[in-house]
Design a protein around this motif. Sequence first.
Motif, PDB file in Angstrom:
ATOM      1  N   LEU A 334       0.842  -1.195   0.000  1.00  0.00           N
ATOM      2  CA  LEU A 334       0.000   0.000   0.000  1.00  0.00           C
ATOM      3  C   LEU A 334       0.878   1.246   0.000  1.00  0.00           C
ATOM      4  O   LEU A 334       2.025   1.211   0.463  1.00  0.00           O
ATOM      5  CB  LEU A 334      -0.906   0.027   1.249  1.00  0.00           C
ATOM      6  N   THR A 335       0.333   2.328  -0.503  1.00  0.00           N
ATOM      7  CA  THR A 335       1.042   3.598  -0.362  1.00  0.00           C
ATOM      8  C   THR A 335       0.720   4.153   1.027  1.00  0.00           C
ATOM      9  O   THR A 335      -0.315   3.809   1.620  1.00  0.00           O
ATOM     10  CB  THR A 335       0.563   4.609  -1.413  1.00  0.00           C
ATOM     11  N   PRO A 336       1.572   5.034   1.556  1.00  0.00           N
ATOM     12  CA  PRO A 336       1.248   5.642   2.856  1.00  0.00           C
ATOM     13  C   PRO A 336      -0.093   6.382   2.839  1.00  0.00           C
ATOM     14  O   PRO A 336      -0.801   6.392   3.852  1.00  0.00           O
ATOM     15  CB  PRO A 336       2.422   6.593   3.098  1.00  0.00           C
ATOM     16  N   ALA A 337      -0.469   6.948   1.707  1.00  0.00           N
ATOM     17  CA  ALA A 337      -1.780   7.618   1.630  1.00  0.00           C
ATOM     18  C   ALA A 337      -2.902   6.590   1.733  1.00  0.00           C
ATOM     19  O   ALA A 337      -3.916   6.817   2.404  1.00  0.00           O
ATOM     20  CB  ALA A 337      -1.902   8.417   0.337  1.00  0.00           C
ATOM     21  N   GLU A 338      -2.722   5.442   1.092  1.00  0.00           N
ATOM     22  CA  GLU A 338      -3.739   4.382   1.216  1.00  0.00           C
ATOM     23  C   GLU A 338      -3.799   3.858   2.653  1.00  0.00           C
ATOM     24  O   GLU A 338      -4.883   3.543   3.159  1.00  0.00           O
ATOM     25  CB  GLU A 338      -3.412   3.221   0.261  1.00  0.00           C
ATOM     26  N   ALA A 339      -2.631   3.752   3.278  1.00  0.00           N
ATOM     27  CA  ALA A 339      -2.615   3.245   4.662  1.00  0.00           C
ATOM     28  C   ALA A 339      -3.359   4.211   5.584  1.00  0.00           C
ATOM     29  O   ALA A 339      -4.133   3.779   6.456  1.00  0.00           O
ATOM     30  CB  ALA A 339      -1.177   3.039   5.137  1.00  0.00           C
ATOM     31  N   LEU A 340      -3.171   5.513   5.389  1.00  0.00           N
ATOM     32  CA  LEU A 340      -3.885   6.476   6.246  1.00  0.00           C
ATOM     33  C   LEU A 340      -5.384   6.482   5.927  1.00  0.00           C
ATOM     34  O   LEU A 340      -6.212   6.544   6.847  1.00  0.00           O
ATOM     35  CB  LEU A 340      -3.280   7.884   6.107  1.00  0.00           C
ATOM     36  N   ALA A 341      -5.723   6.377   4.659  1.00  0.00           N
ATOM     37  CA  ALA A 341      -7.154   6.264   4.308  1.00  0.00           C
ATOM     38  C   ALA A 341      -7.742   5.014   4.965  1.00  0.00           C
ATOM     39  O   ALA A 341      -8.904   4.991   5.376  1.00  0.00           O
ATOM     40  CB  ALA A 341      -7.330   6.200   2.793  1.00  0.00           C
ATOM     41  N   GLY A 342      -6.890   3.984   5.089  1.00  0.00           N
ATOM     42  CA  GLY A 342      -7.339   2.710   5.652  1.00  0.00           C
ATOM     43  C   GLY A 342      -7.530   2.726   7.154  1.00  0.00           C
ATOM     44  O   GLY A 342      -8.151   1.812   7.707  1.00  0.00           O
ATOM     45  N   THR A 343      -6.989   3.736   7.817  1.00  0.00           N
ATOM     46  CA  THR A 343      -7.200   3.840   9.268  1.00  0.00           C
ATOM     47  C   THR A 343      -8.008   5.090   9.604  1.00  0.00           C
ATOM     48  O   THR A 343      -8.072   5.502  10.764  1.00  0.00           O
ATOM     49  CB  THR A 343      -5.861   3.864  10.033  1.00  0.00           C
ATOM     50  N   THR A 344      -8.600   5.703   8.560  1.00  0.00           N
ATOM     51  CA  THR A 344      -9.483   6.857   8.801  1.00  0.00           C
ATOM     52  C   THR A 344     -10.799   6.613   8.058  1.00  0.00           C
ATOM     53  O   THR A 344     -11.640   5.868   8.522  1.00  0.00           O
ATOM     54  CB  THR A 344      -8.798   8.185   8.387  1.00  0.00           C
ATOM     55  N   LYS A 345     -10.921   7.182   6.848  1.00  0.00           N
ATOM     56  CA  LYS A 345     -12.248   7.165   6.208  1.00  0.00           C
ATOM     57  C   LYS A 345     -12.750   5.763   5.862  1.00  0.00           C
ATOM     58  O   LYS A 345     -13.940   5.478   6.019  1.00  0.00           O
ATOM     59  CB  LYS A 345     -12.261   8.060   4.963  1.00  0.00           C
ATOM     60  N   TYR A 346     -11.857   4.888   5.399  1.00  0.00           N
ATOM     61  CA  TYR A 346     -12.357   3.563   5.015  1.00  0.00           C
ATOM     62  C   TYR A 346     -12.560   2.662   6.243  1.00  0.00           C
ATOM     63  O   TYR A 346     -13.391   1.750   6.209  1.00  0.00           O
ATOM     64  CB  TYR A 346     -11.443   2.913   3.968  1.00  0.00           C
ATOM     65  N   ALA A 347     -11.812   2.925   7.299  1.00  0.00           N
ATOM     66  CA  ALA A 347     -12.078   2.190   8.546  1.00  0.00           C
ATOM     67  C   ALA A 347     -13.435   2.609   9.100  1.00  0.00           C
ATOM     68  O   ALA A 347     -14.191   1.769   9.614  1.00  0.00           O
ATOM     69  CB  ALA A 347     -10.969   2.458   9.554  1.00  0.00           C
ATOM     70  N   ALA A 348     -13.771   3.891   8.982  1.00  0.00           N
ATOM     71  CA  ALA A 348     -15.103   4.356   9.407  1.00  0.00           C
ATOM     72  C   ALA A 348     -16.173   3.644   8.584  1.00  0.00           C
ATOM     73  O   ALA A 348     -17.166   3.135   9.128  1.00  0.00           O
ATOM     74  CB  ALA A 348     -15.207   5.872   9.241  1.00  0.00           C
ATOM     75  N   GLN A 349     -15.946   3.579   7.281  1.00  0.00           N
ATOM     76  CA  GLN A 349     -16.924   2.908   6.404  1.00  0.00           C
ATOM     77  C   GLN A 349     -17.085   1.429   6.802  1.00  0.00           C
ATOM     78  O   GLN A 349     -18.193   0.899   6.802  1.00  0.00           O
ATOM     79  CB  GLN A 349     -16.472   3.042   4.944  1.00  0.00           C
ATOM     80  N   ALA A 350     -15.970   0.804   7.151  1.00  0.00           N
ATOM     81  CA  ALA A 350     -16.027  -0.612   7.551  1.00  0.00           C
ATOM     82  C   ALA A 350     -16.850  -0.807   8.825  1.00  0.00           C
ATOM     83  O   ALA A 350     -17.323  -1.908   9.095  1.00  0.00           O
ATOM     84  CB  ALA A 350     -14.614  -1.161   7.748  1.00  0.00           C
ATOM     85  N   ASP A 355     -19.765   9.695  10.510  1.00  0.00           N
ATOM     86  CA  ASP A 355     -19.445  10.992  11.119  1.00  0.00           C
ATOM     87  C   ASP A 355     -18.011  11.069  11.619  1.00  0.00           C
ATOM     88  O   ASP A 355     -17.671  11.920  12.428  1.00  0.00           O
ATOM     89  CB  ASP A 355     -20.418  11.281  12.271  1.00  0.00           C
ATOM     90  N   CYS A 356     -17.165  10.154  11.166  1.00  0.00           N
ATOM     91  CA  CYS A 356     -15.755  10.246  11.543  1.00  0.00           C
ATOM     92  C   CYS A 356     -14.894   9.712  10.403  1.00  0.00           C
ATOM     93  O   CYS A 356     -15.401   9.124   9.457  1.00  0.00           O
ATOM     94  CB  CYS A 356     -15.473   9.493  12.846  1.00  0.00           C
ATOM     95  N   GLY A 357     -13.592   9.960  10.484  1.00  0.00           N
ATOM     96  CA  GLY A 357     -12.686   9.478   9.438  1.00  0.00           C
ATOM     97  C   GLY A 357     -12.285  10.535   8.422  1.00  0.00           C
ATOM     98  O   GLY A 357     -11.409  10.291   7.593  1.00  0.00           O
ATOM     99  N   TYR A 358     -12.937  11.685   8.475  1.00  0.00           N
ATOM    100  CA  TYR A 358     -12.571  12.828   7.623  1.00  0.00           C
ATOM    101  C   TYR A 358     -12.442  14.064   8.508  1.00  0.00           C
ATOM    102  O   TYR A 358     -13.080  14.142   9.569  1.00  0.00           O
ATOM    103  CB  TYR A 358     -13.679  13.167   6.624  1.00  0.00           C
ATOM    104  N   ILE A 359     -11.677  15.038   8.033  1.00  0.00           N
ATOM    105  CA  ILE A 359     -11.751  16.366   8.645  1.00  0.00           C
ATOM    106  C   ILE A 359     -12.578  17.213   7.694  1.00  0.00           C
ATOM    107  O   ILE A 359     -12.108  17.639   6.633  1.00  0.00           O
ATOM    108  CB  ILE A 359     -10.349  16.964   8.888  1.00  0.00           C
ATOM    109  N   ALA A 360     -13.833  17.393   8.047  1.00  0.00           N
ATOM    110  CA  ALA A 360     -14.770  18.102   7.185  1.00  0.00           C
ATOM    111  C   ALA A 360     -15.912  18.615   8.057  1.00  0.00           C
ATOM    112  O   ALA A 360     -16.181  18.043   9.119  1.00  0.00           O
ATOM    113  CB  ALA A 360     -15.317  17.158   6.111  1.00  0.00           C
TER     114      ALA A 360
END
Length: 396
Positions: A334-350, A355-360
């Motif tokens: 994985l790329t580091p960007a994919e790894a961070l997506a994997g412990t933020t927005k996509y982990a939330a989706q899982a 309402d979490c996993g993004y700064i928005a």
Amino acid sequence: MYLFINSLVATMQDPTGYGLVHDGAIVIDDKNIVWVGHIDDIPQTYAKSEQINLEGRLVTPALIDCHSHIIFGGNRAHEFEMRLEGQNYEAIAKAGGGIISTVTATREATEDFLLANALIRADALIAEGVGTLEVKSGYGLDQNTELKMLTVARAIAQQRPLRVKATFLGAHAVPKETDADTYIDEVCIPTLQAAHEAGLVDAVDGFCETIAFDKAQIARVFDAARVLNLPVKLHAEQLSHMGGTKLATHYGALSADHLEFATQEDVVAMASTGLVAVLLPGAFYTLQETQKPPVSELRAARVPIAIATDWNPGSSPLGSILLAMNMACTLFGLTPAEALAGTTKYAAQALGLKDCGYIAPGFSADLAIWDLENPAELSYRIGQNPLHSRIYGGVM
Ligand code: DI6
Ligand code: FE
């Protein structure tokens, strides 16, 4: 209302990258994020909020560990020794060790003991910026102990500033006292119903594997979950190809987890139903597996990929989400960007969280502030913890 200034913000609002904002500012009001962007663009109404200068630090969403088994008794260091002396995980399990040895220790443990030890593990994850943690049962395999574990899962969230999602994993292993079919019908499903009745279950999981349960047995548990309106997920294709991924897609699961033996067909099925592929490099590493999950296929099919610790006493005694990210990069590509997506927005989706996993704006003010200049450093470093501070639900 607080205004964070002078930060590098990884908003994760970018399909393929970090969604970085240099000279970023974040406004939080009570529990939520209300604004994020470049400091020069800040609306007048927020400009006079109480300011907190982050001195150039990186800010990410608080991390999310979407697959763990941190409630258990005993430990399995002896099996680690046995594997290094040549035995394998499945053979140890078949001989009555493995998950079943943890079941014995967890049945014997008091609720207080289980909670005290789970809190130590939760604290290690919080110290790495984790704000949301999924925790599974599955080391009880009888009604009392499964309920005891799920009660502990709820207690973790009461005792720590942490969101905890409790997953019923009754279909984890076949207990010594019975056979697989009898266990599923007479213990696992009634226990699920009782745990749901007690308000202790957020989702239902199973272990679809030669050493655990087959598709038909898991399907009965998933049918019971469906009646209770509970989302499902599955440990699928970890050690062999059992068809669990397709079963999970058939039931509209949130995620299929492990996936070392998943095929291109499985990937196509995942892509068409929108479930998340949760990769667990700690188990791959610990068991010295050689068959890797089909990362390039998942990527090409745009299946969201999450990364988790799978923290458990047997196949993944990994108490670090940052190390899981590093392993996902180094072992799985994985790329580091994919790894961070994997412990933020996509982990939330899982976890079915929106309402979490993004700064928005509108998202929960769960943030991790790091003594780092580049988000790739989160995955690049090994065994270091660059967390400066964590904000959970707007509280510092
Ligand atoms: N897969 C895993 O990686 C853990 N459970 C599962 O179904 C292993 C649990 C253990 O070995 O105790
Ligand atoms: Fe697991």
